[in-house]
Design a protein around this motif. Structure first.
Motif, short mmCIF file in Angstrom:
data_model
loop_
_atom_site.label_atom_id
_atom_site.label_comp_id
_atom_site.label_asym_id
_atom_site.label_seq_id
_atom_site.Cartn_x
_atom_site.Cartn_y
_atom_site.Cartn_z
N ARG A 1 -7.18 -29.16 8.35
CA ARG A 1 -6.50 -27.84 8.11
C ARG A 1 -5.21 -27.73 7.58
NH1 ARG A 1 -10.45 -27.59 11.47
NH2 ARG A 1 -12.05 -25.76 11.55
N ARG B 1 -5.33 -28.83 4.01
CA ARG B 1 -5.98 -27.42 3.02
C ARG B 1 -4.74 -26.34 3.11
NH1 ARG B 1 -8.26 -26.92 -0.93
NH2 ARG B 1 -10.63 -26.07 -0.83
N GLN C 1 0.93 -15.97 -4.67
CA GLN C 1 0.54 -15.06 -3.34
C GLN C 1 1.54 -13.96 -3.28
OE1 GLN C 1 0.75 -18.54 -0.73
NE2 GLN C 1 -1.29 -18.71 -0.42
N THR D 1 -2.28 -27.18 0.24
CA THR D 1 -2.79 -27.21 -1.15
C THR D 1 -2.71 -25.41 -1.33
OG1 THR D 1 -5.27 -27.11 -0.29
CG2 THR D 1 -4.05 -29.05 -1.05
N TYR D 2 -3.15 -24.80 -0.32
CA TYR D 2 -3.10 -23.45 -0.78
C TYR D 2 -1.82 -22.68 -0.92
CZ TYR D 2 -8.15 -22.44 1.13
OH TYR D 2 -9.43 -22.59 1.05
N PHE D 3 -0.72 -23.15 -0.41
CA PHE D 3 0.51 -22.75 -0.50
C PHE D 3 0.90 -22.46 -1.88
CE2 PHE D 3 5.40 -22.89 -0.20
CZ PHE D 3 5.42 -21.95 0.61
N ASP D 4 1.37 -21.32 -2.22
CA ASP D 4 1.63 -21.11 -3.72
C ASP D 4 2.22 -19.87 -3.68
OD1 ASP D 4 1.71 -20.47 -6.37
OD2 ASP D 4 -0.28 -21.35 -6.74
N VAL E 1 -9.65 -21.44 9.14
CA VAL E 1 -9.02 -22.28 8.16
C VAL E 1 -7.77 -21.40 8.05
CG1 VAL E 1 -8.73 -22.89 5.55
CG2 VAL E 1 -10.93 -23.05 6.76
N THR F 1 -3.24 -20.88 6.82
CA THR F 1 -2.23 -20.95 5.96
C THR F 1 -1.01 -21.07 6.45
OG1 THR F 1 -2.01 -18.43 5.71
CG2 THR F 1 -3.77 -19.21 4.50
N TYR G 1 -10.70 -20.05 1.88
CA TYR G 1 -10.79 -20.53 3.39
C TYR G 1 -11.99 -21.45 3.50
CZ TYR G 1 -7.53 -16.52 3.24
OH TYR G 1 -6.38 -16.05 2.71
N ILE H 1 -12.85 -25.82 4.06
CA ILE H 1 -12.20 -27.09 4.28
C ILE H 1 -12.93 -27.93 3.32
CG2 ILE H 1 -12.29 -29.07 5.81
CD1 ILE H 1 -10.39 -26.87 6.58
N ASP I 1 -4.70 -14.77 7.67
CA ASP I 1 -5.00 -14.23 6.16
C ASP I 1 -6.16 -14.22 6.02
OD1 ASP I 1 -2.44 -14.19 5.79
OD2 ASP I 1 -1.88 -16.03 4.71
N CYS I 2 -7.11 -15.01 6.55
CA CYS I 2 -8.59 -15.14 6.34
C CYS I 2 -9.25 -14.00 6.81
CB CYS I 2 -9.25 -16.43 6.95
SG CYS I 2 -9.31 -16.32 8.73
#
Lengths: 401, 401
Positions: free
Chosen positions: A307, A310, A320, A313-316, A148, A150, B276, B278, A29-30
């Motif tokens: 990681r 992180r 998304q 917390t990103y998962f949404d 980083v 996802t 992205y 940390i 994803d990055c």
């Protein structure tokens, strides 16, 4: 090896973690690609000739591929969180898988019918490529250069891995916590390849308190001078102190206040009285936290931990995939969905599962939601196996009809 | 100075913290004596000739003597916790006291009637002798040699201080959280010298989850290499990273999940998308925690923090005074008791106040308990001033009749 005759009923027996190298770079994803990628995995049961009996189980933040049976390597894997971590050593000193209570002949994920596959997540430290792996470009551990990742990256890795096993379609994807997020992501990203998902003690997006606890855990690690910006591998110093604090924070969020009352109360280590110390455990709960931290740092890597945290917390899903609408995010899902939540889980509270149920119902998708009243907090997903089993078995049997 | 004409109604105006040295060594629970002991204090209102209108207010973990009015020193005291910390700068850049909403003419602790006294706690870092004070035996800061103190020690220090002011009897002792523990301890230790106590968002003994959060905060500090066993004073290094993590943990326990949902949600710092990273804040809640930590380490000493935290966990009226029975511990109390708790306070949950009410009722003591429904968690005790005021005013007026 544990002799079959000495195995408890329902055990898949001795298992060995295997490894598979993906044939192509993995897009992330990055925007970067990762190559090579090795995936650690275990399988239980037998793949049907029609290849339509596959269940992928996905582990949570600190798990690994060893989900069921007795590991043939040394014991002490202890990938289960919270109270659940305590009784995981199996027969003959072999480590029992983190979801052994749920996977095996006659169990929730019944290996008499299903071929169950479990992998260590992308970014992991238990055999799958992660920040402690060697970066082929430098010949040294990735460290801070590891991307980083996802939840969608983890799922993309699982998809590529299953391709190598010749598995196109999944009868089910199942997991708790971060594992449940992967199940949801599978249903959204590969709607035509997943018949059902089992999402336990999970959410479509962590609430702000959960985001904060994860941030604090990462702060504890990255502020430890031994972290060295993430490039501590090979320096002889590891951020063990930061990891210890991070684990203690995580551990507390997995347990409920009533469970702690029942298990520890305010009992002192030294029954006579307090000792007037600042940095030594005096209450049993303090000693317990110390012990949990100490065993955790022996088996888990800080680079992986931050990681995974992180990614959580990103998962949404709504942000998304639905422009802010969870119903829109789930509009293309074709899998049947089973949601299980626990009344005392304050890190992944039942409301999140109810929101998923509402969004799927709104979109006309088949979904069932079960709330289990149990006192152990988020840890329930690893402890309340007996009560989840009939729910999961019935749900998966419907699949077969 | 703030000119009287510009003062908002109900303000006690400009105040200056003063200092008093105790004339005798202070005996401590741990068996040691402390000498000399200096106490930082402020007073508001006028001492009646009969000396019977004195209210002692006691601060919480990170407070100081500056409870009301505008400080004549630079602003930024910010001794209020949580959300409450945000709006504490008064007129003309002067720092407003941490309980200014409750103390002043016509307020809950009405300085038209009462002489209100506020001290910085024993072991503090805001003027009262603490671990950062000079040890006369060595000429250097106490550091690790400063004793581990208890709530009873704090109260003993307050008693000795009031003796010097010529005050024998207290119309009331009042405080929230650790301050409420002191009020309870006063009623138990000096039953003949306290007419009433006002115990807000407090407990007779922290529950195990509270013990654990405090332990984790201390672990974060004492595992920071800059802590140097507590002897960091004068070394040019301070455990700022550990203190930051400790403060973040504490801060989260002061707030409720719904309050965080309402204030931050899952809003990102950069509205477009995730970045992205940390170790950089990306969610608003993460940035908020960073900011809270940064301002806290500027004003508070780690040596004091760990001792206040330890005192909080040790406090246990039933164990210390009742052989395990709270009713027995409170058997000699003669003060009238006012208990206020907040529905969303999960660190000092209402059940603790209800247990105190039950024990006092069982012992035939006058007690009233008020539950305030409010969403801000433990922070309510500093935020819900308007709703506490009529309760406290009526309770204190009964005193005068």
């Amino acid at each position: 090896m544990v002799a079959p005759s000495t195995l408890p009923a329902g055990s898949v027996g001795s298992v060995e973690t295997r490894y598979l190298d993906l044939p192509a770079p993995l897009p992330l994803d990055c925007g970067r690609e990762l190559s090579p990628v090795r995936v650690a995995y275990e399988t239980y049961g037998t793949l049907a000739p029609t290849r339509d009996n596959v269940i992928l189980v996905c582990h949570a933040l600190s798990g690994d591929a060893h989900a069921a049976g007795y590991s043939t390597v040394a014991s002490g894997t202890g990938t289960r969180d919270g109270f659940a971590a305590e009784s995981r050593d199996g027969a003959a000193g072999k480590a029992l898988g983190w979801w052994d209570g749920m996977i095996g002949p006659g169990k929730a994920f019944d290996t008499d019918h299903f071929f169950v596959v479990s992998t260590n997540l992308l970014g992991g430290c238990r055999g799958t490529t992660g920040p402690s792996s060697i970066n082929p470009g430098t010949g040294r551990a990735y460290g801070s250069d590891f991307p980083v990742i996802t939840v969608a990256d983890m799922v993309r890795c699982e998809r590529a891995f299953l391709d190598e096993l010749g598995i196109e379609r999944l009868a089910a994807v199942a997991g708790g916590s971060l594992g449940g997020m992967q199940a949801l992501q599978w249903a959204v990203t590969y709607p035509d390849q997943v018949d059902s998902i089992v999402v336990i003690a999970s959410t479509h997006a962590l609430h702000p308190q959960g985001v904060a606890w994860n941030a604090i855990a990462r702060e504890a690690i990255t502020r430890d001078p031994a972290w060295q910006g993430g490039d501590y591998y090979g320096t002889g110093r590891r951020p063990d102190d930061g990891m210890s604090v991070a684990r203690m924070v995580g551990h507390m969020t997995y347990l409920s206040a009533p469970a702690l009352d029942g298990k520890f109360g305010r009992r002192l280590q030294f029954a006579d009285d307090i000792r007037y110390t600042i940095d030594r455990p005096e209450f049993e709960i303090e000693s317990y936290l110390d012990h949990q931290a100490e065993s955790f740092i022996k088996r888990f890597d800080a680079g992986t931990y931050v990681r995974m945290s992180r990614a959580l917390t990103y998962f949404d899903l709504a942000r998304q995939h639905g422009d802010g609408s969870l119903a829109r995010a789930l509009a293309n899902v074709s899998a049947r969905t089973l949601l299980i939540a626990f009344s005392s889980d304050w890190l992944y509270p039942p409301i999140a599962s109810m929101e998923i149920e509402a969004a799927l119902t709104e979109a006309g998708k088949p979904v069932e939601y079960h709330l289990i009243e149990a006192p152990y907090g988020h840890d329930c997903f690893l402890l309340e196996e007996a009560r989840q089993t009939p729910i999961v078995r019935r749900f998966l049997r419907e699949e077969e009809q």
